[in-house]
Scaffold this active site. Structure first.
Site, PDB file in Angstrom:
ATOM      1  N   GLU A 158      71.722  56.773 -21.043  1.00  0.00           N
ATOM      2  CA  GLU A 158      71.842  57.523 -19.785  1.00  0.00           C
ATOM      3  C   GLU A 158      73.222  58.142 -19.622  1.00  0.00           C
ATOM      4  OE1 GLU A 158      70.609  55.067 -16.486  1.00  0.00           O
ATOM      5  OE2 GLU A 158      68.492  55.199 -17.061  1.00  0.00           O
TER       6      GLU A 158
ATOM      7  N   GLU B 275      62.555  54.840 -20.457  1.00  0.00           N
ATOM      8  CA  GLU B 275      62.793  53.733 -19.523  1.00  0.00           C
ATOM      9  C   GLU B 275      62.265  54.122 -18.159  1.00  0.00           C
ATOM     10  OE1 GLU B 275      66.872  51.928 -19.342  1.00  0.00           O
ATOM     11  OE2 GLU B 275      66.552  52.090 -17.173  1.00  0.00           O
TER      12      GLU B 275
HETATM   13  C1  IDC Z   1      70.302  47.105 -14.987  1.00  0.00           C
HETATM   14  C2  IDC Z   1      69.696  45.742 -15.039  1.00  0.00           C
HETATM   15  C3  IDC Z   1      70.604  44.765 -14.335  1.00  0.00           C
HETATM   16  C4  IDC Z   1      71.977  44.833 -14.971  1.00  0.00           C
HETATM   17  C5  IDC Z   1      72.501  46.251 -14.959  1.00  0.00           C
HETATM   18  C6  IDC Z   1      73.808  46.359 -15.734  1.00  0.00           C
HETATM   19  O1  IDC Z   1      68.413  45.767 -14.484  1.00  0.00           O
HETATM   20  O2  IDC Z   1      70.085  43.445 -14.425  1.00  0.00           O
HETATM   21  O3  IDC Z   1      72.866  43.997 -14.285  1.00  0.00           O
HETATM   22  O4  IDC Z   1      71.571  47.120 -15.577  1.00  0.00           O
HETATM   23  O5  IDC Z   1      74.604  47.316 -15.236  1.00  0.00           O
HETATM   24  C7  IDC Z   1      69.099  52.037 -15.581  1.00  0.00           C
HETATM   25  C8  IDC Z   1      69.732  51.491 -16.798  1.00  0.00           C
HETATM   26  C9  IDC Z   1      69.530  50.000 -16.916  1.00  0.00           C
HETATM   27  C10 IDC Z   1      69.620  49.318 -15.570  1.00  0.00           C
HETATM   28  C11 IDC Z   1      68.456  49.844 -14.711  1.00  0.00           C
HETATM   29  C12 IDC Z   1      68.401  49.211 -13.314  1.00  0.00           C
HETATM   30  O6  IDC Z   1      69.329  52.141 -17.990  1.00  0.00           O
HETATM   31  O7  IDC Z   1      70.509  49.492 -17.781  1.00  0.00           O
HETATM   32  O8  IDC Z   1      69.476  47.949 -15.757  1.00  0.00           O
HETATM   33  N1  IDC Z   1      68.570  51.285 -14.588  1.00  0.00           N
HETATM   34  O9  IDC Z   1      69.570  49.499 -12.602  1.00  0.00           O
HETATM   35  N2  IDC Z   1      68.973  53.303 -15.258  1.00  0.00           N
HETATM   36  C13 IDC Z   1      68.400  53.403 -14.045  1.00  0.00           C
HETATM   37  C14 IDC Z   1      68.142  52.113 -13.599  1.00  0.00           C
END
Ligand code: IDC
Length: 331
Positions: free
Chosen positions: A169, A256
């Site tokens: 991302e 994702e």
């Molecule tokens: C989130 C995880 C969370 C973790 C965080 C780290 O769900 O447990 O603490 O990352 O910073 C994304 C990302 C993905 C995120 C997810 C939800 O690719 O890494 O995971 N998210 O926030 N993009 C949009 C949402």
């Protein structure tokens, strides 16, 4: 005498069970030959016969944080009980314990290798995801990315089931001036080893600016462009972005997605989730659900009080887990 005879039979047995003379070439590793290679056809993926293929599956959480879910029985459950045909292995780069932020690289690569091996044995596609996040500019660790994908694509050149996702991302990184040149550099490293594997390239603003790619695609036939959504945050205007990109001929890949808000938490928005699933189906888009773990957050597919690492019953799935299982099964 009896002892001599015994040792003769023992050596004969060992020779036979070793498969004959030592110069014989070993059998090719497991079943990767049986998994059809994919290529981009129009805005979707297709198998060698030209049949449209949608990858529908599940992403791990960060490999460093939930390594135990990388196990063959977990992937078997996803395949047999959820109908999944793909898994995504999320290798964070910059977060705590990430590949470029002090994580143990050998341990992390072993998890990737194990994940690919389990997927291969089970006949699943495997996405190796360079999970940039807080490092929003993909160039932050570009040299490491080039080295990593050089190594992976050498190792997996013969695997028809491996896809490479080179930047999860990006943020504040315009397509034209930042992401595209980064992708050209990393792609060159991959293509030197693996000329035709499908490569997933993230787009700006947490992989949402897929429209930016229209008219400026990479000069490579087997690239798809990532779009990510979280149903409670991203609604009609974001679905419109996907429609616009597809209408402009961009092969979009939802590497994702979640059904709650973009933090990975908050409530599930079932109505928006349904709209998304309809759109994905209409456009034959692939999607991977975030994420395979029991963390106490809404996006986790397993309930927090369930410690099982495979063989989950429906009651042990969170609401996100149940809805994604239905969507993957196309119920
Ligand atoms: C989130 C995880 C969370 C973790 C965080 C780290 O769900 O447990 O603490 O990352 O910073 C994304 C990302 C993905 C995120 C997810 C939800 O690719 O890494 O995971 N998210 O926030 N993009 C949009 C949402």
């Amino acid at each position: 005498m009896a002892q001599k005879l015994l040792s003769f039979f023992l050596s004969l047995f060992l020779l036979l069970s070793a498969g004959g003379s030592p110069s014989e070439t070993p059998a090719p590793p497991s079943s990767e030959g049986g998994i059809p290679a994919l290529h981009v056809a129009g805005t979707t993926l297709a198998d060698p016969q030209g049949n449209t293929v949608r990858l529908r599956g599940v992403s791990t959480h960060g490999l460093a944080w939930f390594p135990d879910y990388v196990n063959k029985e977990a992937f078997r459950t996803l395949k047999e009980d959820w109908g999944a045909n793909a898994v995504r292995l999320a290798l964070y780069t910059a977060e705590y314990g990430g590949y470029c932020s002090g994580g143990d690289r050998e341990t992390l690569k072993k998890l990737v290798d194990d994940g690919v091996a389990y997927a291969t044995d089970l006949g699943l596609y495997a996405i190796i995801d360079w999970h940039i996040l807080s490092d929003g500019d993909p160039r932050t660790y570009q040299d490491e990315a080039v080295r990593f994908f050089d190594e992976m694509s050498r190792k997996y050149a013969d695997h028809t089931n491996v896809l490479y996702e080179i930047c999860n991302e990006p943020q504040n990184s315009p397509w034209q001036t930042v992401i595209k040149p980064y992708a050209e550099t990393v792609l060159a490293a991959i293509r030197a080893n693996d000329p035709d594997a499908v490569v997933i390239v993230g787009t700006n603003t947490w992989s949402q600016d897929v429209e930016e790619v229209a008219g400026s695609r990479l000069d490579d036939e087997n690239v798809v462009y990532a779009f990510h959504f979280y149903a409670a945050t991203h609604k009609e205007s974001y679905r419109q972005k996907v429609k616009n990109a597809v209408a402009a001929g961009v092969p979009v890949f939802v590497s994702e997605c979640g059904l709650c808000d973009a933090s990975g938490n908050g409530g599930v928005d079932e109505a928006s989730a349904r709209e998304w699933f309809n759109l994905l189906k209409e456009e034959d888009l692939s999607f991977m659900a975030w994420s395979l773990c029991n963390k106490n957050e809404t996006s986790a597919l397993i309930k927090p009080d369930c410690a099982k690492l495979s063989g989950w019953t429906q009651e042990e799935l969170s609401l996100s887990g149940k809805l994604f299982r239905d969507a993957i099964l196309e119920k």
